[in-house]
Motif scaffolding. Structure first.
Motif, PDB file in Angstrom:
ATOM      1  N   TYR A 116       0.779  -1.158  -0.054  1.00  0.00           N
ATOM      2  CA  TYR A 116       0.020  -0.029  -0.014  1.00  0.00           C
ATOM      3  C   TYR A 116       1.001   1.331   0.039  1.00  0.00           C
ATOM      4  CZ  TYR A 116      -3.693  -3.159   0.784  1.00  0.00           C
ATOM      5  OH  TYR A 116      -4.700  -4.209   0.808  1.00  0.00           O
ATOM      6  N   TYR A 117       0.763   1.996  -1.025  1.00  0.00           N
ATOM      7  CA  TYR A 117       1.403   3.251  -1.448  1.00  0.00           C
ATOM      8  C   TYR A 117       0.983   4.072  -2.535  1.00  0.00           C
ATOM      9  CZ  TYR A 117       3.400   0.023  -4.846  1.00  0.00           C
ATOM     10  OH  TYR A 117       3.726  -0.866  -5.919  1.00  0.00           O
ATOM     11  N   PRO A 118       1.257   5.385  -2.459  1.00  0.00           N
ATOM     12  CA  PRO A 118       0.282   6.000  -3.531  1.00  0.00           C
ATOM     13  C   PRO A 118       0.849   5.433  -5.156  1.00  0.00           C
ATOM     14  CG  PRO A 118       1.439   7.480  -2.016  1.00  0.00           C
ATOM     15  CD  PRO A 118       1.853   6.126  -1.657  1.00  0.00           C
ATOM     16  N   LEU A 119      -0.413   5.142  -5.687  1.00  0.00           N
ATOM     17  CA  LEU A 119      -0.201   4.860  -7.418  1.00  0.00           C
ATOM     18  C   LEU A 119      -0.548   5.750  -8.247  1.00  0.00           C
ATOM     19  CD1 LEU A 119      -1.676   1.146  -6.803  1.00  0.00           C
ATOM     20  CD2 LEU A 119       0.714   1.707  -6.928  1.00  0.00           C
TER      21      LEU A 119
ATOM     22  N   VAL B  56      -2.547   6.724 -10.514  1.00  0.00           N
ATOM     23  CA  VAL B  56      -3.714   6.347 -11.259  1.00  0.00           C
ATOM     24  C   VAL B  56      -4.679   7.602 -11.177  1.00  0.00           C
ATOM     25  CG1 VAL B  56      -5.803   4.998 -11.128  1.00  0.00           C
ATOM     26  CG2 VAL B  56      -3.874   3.983 -10.536  1.00  0.00           C
TER      27      VAL B  56
ATOM     28  N   GLU C  58      -7.552   9.807 -10.873  1.00  0.00           N
ATOM     29  CA  GLU C  58      -8.821   9.674 -10.276  1.00  0.00           C
ATOM     30  C   GLU C  58     -10.295  10.026 -11.027  1.00  0.00           C
ATOM     31  OE1 GLU C  58      -7.205  11.186  -5.694  1.00  0.00           O
ATOM     32  OE2 GLU C  58      -8.145  12.574  -7.026  1.00  0.00           O
TER      33      GLU C  58
ATOM     34  N   ARG D 194      -6.650  -1.910  -4.647  1.00  0.00           N
ATOM     35  CA  ARG D 194      -5.771  -0.692  -4.661  1.00  0.00           C
ATOM     36  C   ARG D 194      -6.236   0.206  -5.945  1.00  0.00           C
ATOM     37  NH1 ARG D 194       0.105  -2.798  -4.793  1.00  0.00           N
ATOM     38  NH2 ARG D 194      -0.777  -4.116  -6.080  1.00  0.00           N
ATOM     39  N   GLU D 195      -6.589  -0.565  -6.950  1.00  0.00           N
ATOM     40  CA  GLU D 195      -7.069   0.160  -8.120  1.00  0.00           C
ATOM     41  C   GLU D 195      -8.122   0.872  -7.676  1.00  0.00           C
ATOM     42  OE1 GLU D 195      -9.530  -0.796 -12.349  1.00  0.00           O
ATOM     43  OE2 GLU D 195      -8.654  -2.344 -11.308  1.00  0.00           O
TER      44      GLU D 195
ATOM     45  N   SER E  61      -7.236   4.064  -5.406  1.00  0.00           N
ATOM     46  CA  SER E  61      -6.300   4.827  -6.086  1.00  0.00           C
ATOM     47  C   SER E  61      -7.420   5.703  -7.077  1.00  0.00           C
ATOM     48  CB  SER E  61      -5.334   3.915  -7.175  1.00  0.00           C
ATOM     49  OG  SER E  61      -4.415   3.262  -6.429  1.00  0.00           O
ATOM     50  N   LYS E  62      -8.395   5.265  -7.647  1.00  0.00           N
ATOM     51  CA  LYS E  62      -9.047   6.103  -8.401  1.00  0.00           C
ATOM     52  C   LYS E  62     -10.220   6.954  -7.937  1.00  0.00           C
ATOM     53  CE  LYS E  62     -12.396   2.773 -10.250  1.00  0.00           C
ATOM     54  NZ  LYS E  62     -12.968   2.132 -11.340  1.00  0.00           N
TER      55      LYS E  62
ATOM     56  N   MET F 231      -1.743   5.025   1.121  1.00  0.00           N
ATOM     57  CA  MET F 231      -1.974   5.314  -0.361  1.00  0.00           C
ATOM     58  C   MET F 231      -2.010   6.845  -0.630  1.00  0.00           C
ATOM     59  SD  MET F 231      -3.946   1.885  -1.968  1.00  0.00           S
ATOM     60  CE  MET F 231      -3.511   2.232  -3.652  1.00  0.00           C
TER      61      MET F 231
ATOM     62  N   LYS G  91      -4.397   8.591   0.663  1.00  0.00           N
ATOM     63  CA  LYS G  91      -5.788   9.418   0.592  1.00  0.00           C
ATOM     64  C   LYS G  91      -6.521   9.886   1.687  1.00  0.00           C
ATOM     65  CE  LYS G  91      -6.376   7.941  -3.678  1.00  0.00           C
ATOM     66  NZ  LYS G  91      -6.782   8.675  -4.823  1.00  0.00           N
TER      67      LYS G  91
END
Length: 398
Positions: A213-216, A218, A220, A289-290, A293-294, A318, A320
């Protein structure tokens, strides 16, 4: 150390917070050089599970058992002094399997995951000279108390109140039997200390795997919010139904294009009835995570619960921004309005969601602060070290 770990279910796949919490204890103690033997109930699923990832970190033994709630057994339990959520996990086959392991292998310590399996710890203490530790992932009695307080259904309210009294007596009694009880939050420690001042208590929080778990990067979805959680767990369903009925309509009135993703396995019919182009109920997804992330914002509208919400830590890791009720955020000592948004009340929650959807700068700043907060305090490698510090002195005394 050679550690025997006893769990209420095989902690894989990682599709809810309970499994994630147990799995990471196994994984990170193993990575620190300890030998883990894990024995757990297997839920008799007709789908053959691949446990190879879990078996990278432990030697796995399973005992087949259906631990689902069964109405006829719950009714029968009305005439028992044992709490239903404890009674349904008692298995002579499990007890024989545990004793066989203890007789044939050398262990330095026994780790019990959750009050549901505390019965086995008590039985071990009667027969074997080995330290036994109970990891309390929640204070189970307080969860049942909150179910009773929040339910509008008189049958559920009455049954939950009866179970609260049974669980409280059991939890108060059994926690004094262990060499150590490890709780997740200071709030849980205070509750248990009031129940049983003789219990040997230590606080070690839940954590997050920062390698996953970390910033991806993607893109938004505009005007999007998300809830992630096991939709078989009553507190999650209760909180979501409350949010959908009492809070979401006010948000929708101000943001007509709102997208609300509800991600979790086995959503009940009551939740599925809300599905629409604006409310997307995914069911189980292999990789949450997808969806995190979005989504611009994570909501945790819990009214019932205990312990610590791992899904909050994962979302914060992530990057958020998270909006939660006070109960949802219990045990996470993040600064309100800086690292997390905590609101109590339907209007306040709705207004906070609307504000952060439109205020990109504030939302992103909170997400960045959340990431730094979790990275510094809740990384699993640091948490495993704390378990080790508690276990080594006990193991050397045995």
């Amino acid at each position: 150390m050679n550690i025997l770990q006893i769990a209420p279910r095989v902690p894989f796949p990682l599709d809810d917070g309970g499994k994630i919490g147990i799995f990471n204890i196994t994984k990170y103690l193993s990575l620190r050089g300890h030998n883990i033997t894990l024995i757990a109930f297997d839920d008799l699923s007709s789908v053959q599970q691949d446990y190879s990832e879990l078996e990278n970190y432990c030697k796995l033994f399973t005992v087949p058992k259906n631990s689902s709630n069964i109405a006829s057994l719950a009714i029968k339990n009305l005439f028992s002094s044992m709490p239903y959520n404890i009674q349904k996990y008692i298995s002579q086959e499990m007890l024989r399997s545990i004793f066989e392991l203890l007789k044939t292998q050398e262990f330095d310590i026994v780790h019990i995951d959750g009050l549901h399996m505390a019965y086995y710890g008590v039985e071990i203490k009667k027969t074997f000279n080995i330290p036994v530790v109970l990891r309390e992932h929640n204070i189970e009695s307080i969860i049942m108390k909150r179910v009773s307080e929040n339910s509008k259904n008189i049958l559920i309210k009455s049954f939950a109140l009866l179970q609260f009294k049974k669980i409280y007596r059991f939890e108060r009694s059994v926690t004094g039997e262990f060499d150590k009880c490890i709780v997740i939050t200071p709030e849980d420690e205070n509750l248990l200390r009031k129940m049983n001042p003789k219990a040997q208590l230590t606080v070690i929080p839940a954590g997050v795997d920062l390698g996953i778990y970390y910033p991806l990067p993607v893109k938004e979805v505009d005007h999007s919010i998300i809830f992630i959680g096991n939709l078989e767990w009553y507190p999650n369903v209760d909180g979501l139904l409350w949010f959908l009925r009492r809070i979401y309509p006010a948000i929708k009135q101000k943001i007509s294009s709102i997208k609300f993703y509800i991600v979790g396995k086995n959503p009940p019919r009551a939740l599925l009835s809300f599905a629409s182009p604006n409310i997307i109920i995914t069911g189980y997804v292999k990789d949450v995570r997808e969806y995190i992330s979005k989504s611009k914002l994570v909501v945790v509208p819990l009214r019932i619960g205990g312990g610590m919400r791992i899904k909050i830590l994962e979302a914060m890791a992530m990057g958020k921004a998270v909006i939660s009720t006070p109960i949802g955020a219990e045990g996470i000592n993040a600064k309100n309005d800086e690292e997390i948004i905590i609101r109590d009340g339907e209007n306040d929650l709705a207004n906070a969601v609307v504000e952060l959807i439109f205020n990109d700068e504030k939302r992103m700043k909170i997400g960045e602060s959340a990431f730094k907060f979790v990275s510094g305090k809740y990384a699993w490698n640091k948490i495993a070290e704390k378990f080790e510090e508690e276990y080594l002195p006990l193991a050397t005394k045995a």
